[in-house]
Motif scaffolding. Structure first.
Motif, short mmCIF file in Angstrom:
data_model
loop_
_atom_site.label_atom_id
_atom_site.label_comp_id
_atom_site.label_asym_id
_atom_site.label_seq_id
_atom_site.Cartn_x
_atom_site.Cartn_y
_atom_site.Cartn_z
N ALA A 170 40.72 43.71 30.81
CA ALA A 170 41.03 41.99 30.56
C ALA A 170 42.47 41.55 30.64
N HIS A 171 42.40 40.51 31.33
CA HIS A 171 43.77 40.09 31.57
C HIS A 171 44.15 38.67 31.26
N TRP A 172 44.96 38.56 30.30
CA TRP A 172 45.49 37.12 29.89
C TRP A 172 47.20 36.81 30.57
N VAL A 173 47.13 36.01 31.45
CA VAL A 173 48.41 35.63 31.96
C VAL A 173 48.80 34.54 31.22
N TRP A 174 50.03 34.49 30.57
CA TRP A 174 50.56 33.27 29.96
C TRP A 174 50.58 32.04 30.85
N GLY A 175 50.47 30.84 30.25
CA GLY A 175 50.69 29.58 31.00
C GLY A 175 51.97 29.37 30.73
N GLY A 176 52.75 28.94 32.06
CA GLY A 176 53.97 28.44 31.87
C GLY A 176 54.95 29.13 33.16
N ARG A 177 55.48 28.38 33.60
CA ARG A 177 56.23 28.96 35.04
C ARG A 177 57.16 30.33 34.78
N GLY A 178 56.67 31.10 35.71
CA GLY A 178 57.34 32.19 35.67
C GLY A 178 56.50 33.66 35.21
N ALA A 179 55.41 33.16 34.54
CA ALA A 179 54.76 34.12 34.11
C ALA A 179 53.72 35.04 35.23
N ALA A 180 53.48 36.10 35.46
CA ALA A 180 52.84 36.64 36.54
C ALA A 180 51.88 37.57 36.30
N GLY A 181 50.91 37.77 37.07
CA GLY A 181 50.01 38.87 37.02
C GLY A 181 50.46 40.41 37.36
N TRP A 182 49.72 41.18 37.67
CA TRP A 182 50.35 42.47 38.02
C TRP A 182 51.00 42.51 39.38
N SER A 183 51.89 43.43 39.49
CA SER A 183 52.60 43.43 40.73
C SER A 183 51.73 44.00 41.80
N PRO A 184 51.98 43.98 43.22
CA PRO A 184 51.22 44.38 44.21
C PRO A 184 50.97 45.91 44.08
N HIS A 185 49.86 46.29 44.44
CA HIS A 185 49.13 47.77 44.31
C HIS A 185 48.03 47.88 45.13
N ASP A 186 47.39 49.30 45.18
CA ASP A 186 46.19 49.16 45.67
C ASP A 186 45.42 50.27 44.40
N ASP A 187 44.10 50.25 44.56
CA ASP A 187 43.30 50.92 43.40
C ASP A 187 43.12 52.37 43.79
N TYR A 188 42.65 52.76 45.01
CA TYR A 188 42.03 53.93 45.44
C TYR A 188 42.28 54.06 46.81
N ARG A 189 43.32 54.40 47.33
CA ARG A 189 43.71 54.15 49.01
C ARG A 189 42.72 54.80 49.86
N ASP A 190 42.23 56.00 49.59
CA ASP A 190 41.01 56.74 50.39
C ASP A 190 39.79 56.68 50.12
N SER A 191 39.59 55.54 49.29
CA SER A 191 38.01 55.54 48.95
C SER A 191 36.98 54.84 50.04
N GLY A 192 37.62 54.27 51.20
CA GLY A 192 36.93 53.68 51.97
C GLY A 192 35.65 52.63 51.35
N GLU A 193 34.59 52.79 51.98
CA GLU A 193 33.46 51.85 51.38
C GLU A 193 32.60 52.63 50.26
N THR A 194 33.35 53.46 49.49
CA THR A 194 32.65 54.27 48.58
C THR A 194 33.04 53.20 47.25
N PHE A 195 34.13 52.46 47.14
CA PHE A 195 34.53 51.99 46.06
C PHE A 195 34.52 50.42 45.92
N LEU A 196 34.36 49.69 44.98
CA LEU A 196 34.46 48.28 45.08
C LEU A 196 34.85 47.76 43.50
N SER A 197 35.90 46.93 43.57
CA SER A 197 36.62 46.40 42.06
C SER A 197 36.02 45.01 42.29
N LEU A 198 35.26 44.69 41.10
CA LEU A 198 34.99 43.37 40.81
C LEU A 198 35.99 42.63 39.70
N TRP A 199 36.16 41.25 40.08
CA TRP A 199 37.16 40.61 39.14
C TRP A 199 36.49 39.20 39.09
#
Length: 331
Positions: free
Chosen positions: A145-174
């Protein structure tokens, strides 16, 4: 004289160490975490282990919208669906997250409650997952679960991938529990082809040419969505939480992950659970929460103060993980 980056990093590490829970508080939190009645008292309107039915809160997916987004997923590696979940349910889940946070817990502990495990089990969402992940798909035990502060400058997670070689076998829901806007830091991502280009450059430890860099910037996709929407992406897509541009409201959301039935899951994803079976038992929910907490301090360093507590709960609940790993899949 200005401090070096190494000195600043050491100072930050020392501050985080000092912020760890004192022994008395850690013992109290440990006992409370393992007591489902304590969670029920904290959130009287939440349920734990009641196998609640989806009923009137069932998700709604328009066939036309689903077909369009399935095509987008096949082509670009992500999808976006608005107005999927019942507003009353989303409001209740947001209040659960707020209550957990107000009591001093990392917000991921909201996953002790049934709502956070049943939300992707409605017939419409299950059918969407069958079509996009495969028949007999499994849910892994990576939740957050994510809680990103309200207010200028707060940010979510930095750029990343989850499972690079997973192809169509993986799906992340948000799933956003509050409106996710450009102002309060909605999700951003690079579509499939651009993600592969960036991931390859990172893996080969080479710089991108200026022309390629400028082109990739123009391919960035913003995903502002209202509360109760459903977005998702394949494991090889580079994605991140945007920076708050002045929005005053915090951004709340939750994340779930799913695997094709015959796909090989990573150790971090294990154990897998069958979404057609009973809800995960309470101790397995705790195991999943602290497993993720141990890993995700790299994205949220302030969580380091809870690491000793997470380690204790992880060791205490490891038997729940082992029991699921040995159990045959539900028919």
């Amino acid at each position: 004289m200005r401090a070096s980056p190494q000195q600043l990093a050491l100072a930050a590490e020392a501050l985080l160490k000092e912020s760890e829970l004192p022994p008395e508080a850690m013992q109290r939190r440990f006992e409370e975490a393992l007591d489902p009645d304590r969670w029920r008292q904290l959130v009287p309107f939440g349920s734990i282990g009641e196998e609640q039915r989806v009923g009137d809160e069932a998700a709604q997916l328009c066939e036309e919208d689903s077909a369009r987004e399935e095509r987008r997923l096949a082509r670009d590696g992500y999808f976006r669906l608005h107005g999927v979940f019942d507003p009353g349910r989303i409001s209740r889940m947001r209040r659960i997250v707020e209550a957990v946070r107000a009591d001093g817990w990392p917000v991921a502990f909201a996953f002790v409650f049934d709502d956070f495990w049943t939300i992707a089990r409605s017939p419409a969402v299950a059918a969407f997952l069958e079509r996009t992940v495969g028949e007999g798909y499994f849910q892994n035990t990576v939740v957050w679960a994510h809680w990103v502060w309200g207010g200028r400058g707060a940010a979510g997670w930095s750029p990343h991938d989850d499972y690079r070689d997973s192809g169509e076998t993986f799906l992340s829901l948000w799933i956003p529990l509050s409106d996710a806007t450009v102002d309060n830091g909605c999700m951003f991502l690079l579509p499939a082809a651009a993600s592969r280009e960036v991931s390859t450059a990172v893996e080969e430890q080479r710089d991108l040419a200026p022309r390629a860099f400028r082109r990739l910037l123009q391919e960035v996709i913003a995903l502002p969505v209202p509360a109760g929407s459903l977005i998702g992406w394949r494991g090889d897509l580079v994605h991140w939480g945007g920076a708050n541009a002045g929005g005053v409201e915090p951004r709340l959301s939750l994340a779930l992950e799913f695997r094709s039935r015959d796909a090989k899951a990573s150790r971090f994803e294990s154990p897998l659970i069958d979404p057609r079976a009973s809800l995960p038992p309470f101790r397995l929910r705790l195991f999943a929460i602290v497993k993720a907490l141990r890993e995700y301090t790299k994205f949220e360093p302030v969580l380091a103060r809870y690491l000793p507590l997470a380690e204790r709960i992880f060791a205490e609940t490891a038997d729940a993980s082992a029991a699921v790993s040995k159990a045959p899949p539900a028919s």
